[in-house]
Design a protein around this motif. Structure first.
Motif, PDB file in Angstrom:
ATOM      1  N   PHE A  48      18.216  -0.136   6.046  1.00 27.61           N
ATOM      2  CA  PHE A  48      17.178  -1.168   6.152  1.00 27.61           C
ATOM      3  C   PHE A  48      15.926  -0.607   6.806  1.00 27.61           C
ATOM      4  O   PHE A  48      14.807  -0.926   6.389  1.00 27.61           O
ATOM      5  N   GLU A  49      16.093   0.224   7.817  1.00 26.34           N
ATOM      6  CA  GLU A  49      14.912   0.806   8.475  1.00 26.34           C
ATOM      7  C   GLU A  49      14.124   1.688   7.514  1.00 26.34           C
ATOM      8  O   GLU A  49      12.893   1.615   7.453  1.00 26.34           O
ATOM      9  N   GLN A  50      14.820   2.517   6.745  1.00 27.10           N
ATOM     10  CA  GLN A  50      14.124   3.368   5.769  1.00 27.10           C
ATOM     11  C   GLN A  50      13.378   2.527   4.738  1.00 27.10           C
ATOM     12  O   GLN A  50      12.226   2.805   4.406  1.00 27.10           O
ATOM     13  N   ALA A  51      14.041   1.489   4.239  1.00 27.78           N
ATOM     14  CA  ALA A  51      13.415   0.617   3.242  1.00 27.78           C
ATOM     15  C   ALA A  51      12.209  -0.100   3.836  1.00 27.78           C
ATOM     16  O   ALA A  51      11.164  -0.226   3.194  1.00 27.78           O
ATOM     17  N   ALA A  52      12.342  -0.577   5.088  1.00 30.95           N
ATOM     18  CA  ALA A  52      11.246  -1.299   5.727  1.00 30.95           C
ATOM     19  C   ALA A  52      10.031  -0.404   5.908  1.00 30.95           C
ATOM     20  O   ALA A  52       8.889  -0.820   5.677  1.00 30.95           O
ATOM     21  N   ARG A  53      10.270   0.831   6.302  1.00 27.81           N
ATOM     22  CA  ARG A  53       9.141   1.747   6.515  1.00 27.81           C
ATOM     23  C   ARG A  53       8.478   2.113   5.185  1.00 27.81           C
ATOM     24  O   ARG A  53       7.243   2.250   5.117  1.00 27.81           O
ATOM     25  N   GLN A  54       9.262   2.279   4.131  1.00 27.79           N
ATOM     26  CA  GLN A  54       8.668   2.563   2.821  1.00 27.79           C
ATOM     27  C   GLN A  54       7.903   1.350   2.308  1.00 27.79           C
ATOM     28  O   GLN A  54       6.806   1.479   1.758  1.00 27.79           O
ATOM     29  N   CYS A  55       8.467   0.153   2.494  1.00 32.47           N
ATOM     30  CA  CYS A  55       7.785  -1.082   2.099  1.00 32.47           C
ATOM     31  C   CYS A  55       6.467  -1.214   2.858  1.00 32.47           C
ATOM     32  O   CYS A  55       5.435  -1.577   2.282  1.00 32.47           O
ATOM     33  N   HIS A  56       6.499  -0.918   4.141  1.00 31.24           N
ATOM     34  CA  HIS A  56       5.302  -0.984   4.985  1.00 31.24           C
ATOM     35  C   HIS A  56       4.241  -0.003   4.497  1.00 31.24           C
ATOM     36  O   HIS A  56       3.062  -0.360   4.368  1.00 31.24           O
ATOM     37  N   ASP A  57       4.646   1.223   4.202  1.00 28.51           N
ATOM     38  CA  ASP A  57       3.695   2.233   3.719  1.00 28.51           C
ATOM     39  C   ASP A  57       3.085   1.829   2.377  1.00 28.51           C
ATOM     40  O   ASP A  57       1.894   2.066   2.130  1.00 28.51           O
ATOM     41  N   ASP A  58       3.898   1.215   1.524  1.00 26.48           N
ATOM     42  CA  ASP A  58       3.410   0.816   0.195  1.00 26.48           C
ATOM     43  C   ASP A  58       2.406  -0.331   0.262  1.00 26.48           C
ATOM     44  O   ASP A  58       1.549  -0.455  -0.619  1.00 26.48           O
ATOM     45  N   ASN A  59       2.516  -1.159   1.297  1.00 28.69           N
ATOM     46  CA  ASN A  59       1.721  -2.395   1.326  1.00 28.69           C
ATOM     47  C   ASN A  59       0.590  -2.428   2.346  1.00 28.69           C
ATOM     48  O   ASN A  59      -0.321  -3.242   2.221  1.00 28.69           O
ATOM     49  N   LYS A  60       0.621  -1.572   3.355  1.00 29.19           N
ATOM     50  CA  LYS A  60      -0.334  -1.715   4.461  1.00 29.19           C
ATOM     51  C   LYS A  60      -1.785  -1.526   4.044  1.00 29.19           C
ATOM     52  O   LYS A  60      -2.689  -2.095   4.675  1.00 29.19           O
ATOM     53  N   SER A  61      -2.039  -0.761   2.999  1.00 26.50           N
ATOM     54  CA  SER A  61      -3.419  -0.561   2.564  1.00 26.50           C
ATOM     55  C   SER A  61      -4.047  -1.854   2.047  1.00 26.50           C
ATOM     56  O   SER A  61      -5.271  -1.988   2.026  1.00 26.50           O
ATOM     57  N   GLY A  62      -3.222  -2.816   1.660  1.00 28.16           N
ATOM     58  CA  GLY A  62      -3.735  -4.083   1.143  1.00 28.16           C
ATOM     59  C   GLY A  62      -3.870  -5.163   2.195  1.00 28.16           C
ATOM     60  O   GLY A  62      -4.347  -6.264   1.892  1.00 28.16           O
ATOM     61  N   TRP A  63      -3.460  -4.883   3.433  1.00 25.95           N
ATOM     62  CA  TRP A  63      -3.566  -5.879   4.495  1.00 25.95           C
ATOM     63  C   TRP A  63      -4.939  -5.847   5.130  1.00 25.95           C
ATOM     64  O   TRP A  63      -5.610  -4.804   5.136  1.00 25.95           O
TER      65      TRP A  63
END
Length: 415
Positions: free
Chosen positions: A105-120
């Protein structure tokens, strides 16, 4: 048929014939490229296709006779149960590969975060997004594979904060759901279990019951506050900026990052661009006489080419600068035991406007609050700048003076 022994296996030659094991039907040792070496294979008829297949079990002597027999016997057991052992082996290998490649879950969360943070919209939100998961979720399920997680796992992680920190818990739940949606899109899981998590937890208090307002100063105390704390000592960026914030009823971030290109001193208007506003809509602020005085003094000081209220280091002041000032001076709010906040000054203005007969529409526009009713918002196409100007001038006269019994304003020295 005699059982195969190590003595006989050690004599097998490259050009010799294969040797039957003698214990497991179909298991044979085929000659290798050198003497005493061979390849284990078992011939069988697939129960699915009725075709002959050869299943390998490694090489001799690396795989001993005993171990080859055990493996072949297990394959025969599958055949007796109607299962093709080669197909079963491939399925097991696929599962092993999937488990090896599965994310925690931690790995997935960090990848999800990296994929989306540029749009925040800002870096602070991006940092808070992952920090809340690090604080409240990773210690519980961060090391678990995402395809093993159930609704109960998330409920157990959220339970310690579900009631005591309801707003935070709701945000964390939303972020967990975003991670699991990302996993589903990546085909790492077949469904998102977060949707039923609330069913496993007690009912949270309603949003209205758990809103904690920023502590505000009673509006009648503000003139004394300005005399005692903002005018009694040598001016600095904290005092000047806080007075300007009070005069304009603006948010801290809008004032701290204010630049000269937003200011029209001749028209006495400060225009905050949409990208710096919470509602992402341009906001015009009519400047009172005292607000113009402050800006003129800042302009004359020429402290920075672009920033109106630069820090001593020449950058945008910290978001804690005004909070620290109020704490250091122990400025009490209307709530016992709580220190007033810079944001709470907006509530002070709002209360003053209500109690002095100004319309809700003018006061809400001064605070740049969004009209929630979409139909109503569609018909409000003016920001009532000039009408607000009179209100903001009256507010300025109040906070910078003292009302006498007959309602007149006694000017504070320096206004």
């Amino acid at each position: 048929m005699k059982n195969l022994t190590d003595l006989k296996a050690s004599k097998i030659k490259p050009d010799g014939k294969s040797v039957a094991d003698g214990t497991v039907p179909g298991l044979r040792l085929h000659p290798g490229k050198t003497k005493g070496h061979g390849k284990w294979e078992m011939r069988f008829v697939s129960p699915q296709t009725n075709k002959r297949r050869d299943m390998g079990f490694g090489t001799y002597p690396e795989v001993s006779i005993v171990n080859a027999r055990k493996a072949a016997a297990a394959a025969r057991e599958l055949l007796y149960n109607g299962v093709d052992p080669i197909d079963a082996r491939k399925a097991d290998a696929a599962i092993s590969e999937q488990e090896a490649n599965a994310l925690t879950f931690e790995q997935a969360a960090r990848q999800c975060h990296d994929d989306n943070k540029s749009g925040w919209k800002n870096s602070k939100h991006a940092a808070q997004w992952i920090t809340t998961l690090e604080t409240y979720v990773f210690p519980h399920i961060g090391s678990r594979k995402v395809d093993s997680l159930k609704a109960k796992d998330f409920a157990d992680a959220l339970r310690p904060i579900w009631l005591d920190k309801a707003e935070t818990a709701s945000r964390v739940k939303q972020r967990c759901s975003a991670v699991m949606d990302w996993c589903a899109a990546q085909e790492l899981i077949t469904g998102n279990p977060i949707g039923v998590v609330a069913k496993l937890l007690p009912k949270q208090p309603k949003a209205r019951e758990r809103v904690v307002h920023q502590p505000s100063m009673p509006w009648r105390r503000i003139p004394d506050f300005i005399v005692d704390h903002l005018r009694s000592s040598k001016l600095n960026v904290s005092r000047t900026m806080l007075e300007f914030l009070i005069l304009t009823a603006a948010r801290s971030g809008e004032v701290r990052a204010m630049v000269w290109s937003e200011v029209d001193l001749d028209a006495r208007v400060w225009t905050v661009p949409a990208e710096r506003m919470k509602a992402k809509t341009e906001h015009r602020v009519p400047l009172s006489g005292r607000a113009v005085q402050i800006l003129t003094a800042q302009k004359t000081a020429n402290a920075h080419a672009t920033l109106v209220f630069p820090s001593p280091g020449g950058s945008v002041p910290s978001d804690m600068i005004l909070t620290k000032f109020l704490r250091d001076h122990n400025v009490e709010s209307s709530e016992p035991g709580r220190i007033a906040t810079a944001h709470g000054m907006r509530s002070s203005f709002r209360n003053w406007a209500s109690e002095n007969g100004y319309s809700r529409d003018l006061a809400e526009r001064a605070l740049a609050h969004t009209i929630r009713n979409q139909t109503e918002a569609a018909y409000h196409t003016t920001d009532l700048l000039e009408q607000r100007r009179n209100m903001m001038e009256a507010w300025s006269l109040f906070v910078c003076g003292i009302e006498t019994n007959d309602g007149k304003i006694v000017s504070i020295s320096g206004y």
